[in-house]
Design a protein around this motif. Structure first.
Motif: not given
Length: 159
Positions: A5-22, A49-57
């Protein structure tokens, strides 16, 4: 065989976390929260160059903002987001609020500014149960790709 897998240097990443709350996920939630700094350290080997968002609603909105490397105290904010979200009707149906989260990224919406056209989108669903959303994986993925506008910047793994 060799996979490369080739990864471009410093490729921007948008990351969403959704967590099971049971209730059965309490230990997993704590482990995720406590290991976020390790996750970011590893991520930083590929991109700063990343951003993270947690879906908590349950409607797909985040309540703790979009986290970046310049967000003061982003590790503790992530931990708070993981530990503060409440159980919803979608707790083991994580694709539903994840798709809604992506859809609500336009100006004036709860996740505005999260979805960047040049960034690779990653959606991380953390659960100890199989996905139970009412639609099919392909429908949700297609909905997300349609909003993203470019399927090549959406990392996808299928069962």
């Amino acid at each position: 065989y060799e996979d490369v897998w080739d990864h471009p240097a410093n490729s921007p990443s948008d990351i969403i976390f959704a967590i099971d709350k049971s209730c059965s996920m309490d230990d997993n939630q704590n482990a995720l929260a406590n290991n976020f700094s390790t996750f970011i350290t590893e991520l930083s080997n590929y991109s700063t160059d990343w951003q993270v968002m947690v879906i908590n609603d349950s409607n797909g909105c985040n309540q703790t903002g979009i986290l970046t490397s310049s967000t003061p105290g982003y590790v503790s904010t992530f931990q708070q987001a993981i530990n503060s979200s409440t159980k919803s009707q979608y707790t083991e149906k994580l694709l539903t609020p994840a798709a809604w989260a992506v859809d609500k990224t336009d100006s004036g919406e709860c996740n505005q500014g999260f979805l960047r056209s040049n960034a690779m989108l990653h959606i991380i669903l953390v659960s100890d149960e199989p996905e139970q959303s009412s639609g099919t994986w392909s429908n949700y993925v297609n909905q997300i790709i349609a909003k993203k506008g470019d399927g090549s910047t959406f990392f996808r793994m299928e069962d």
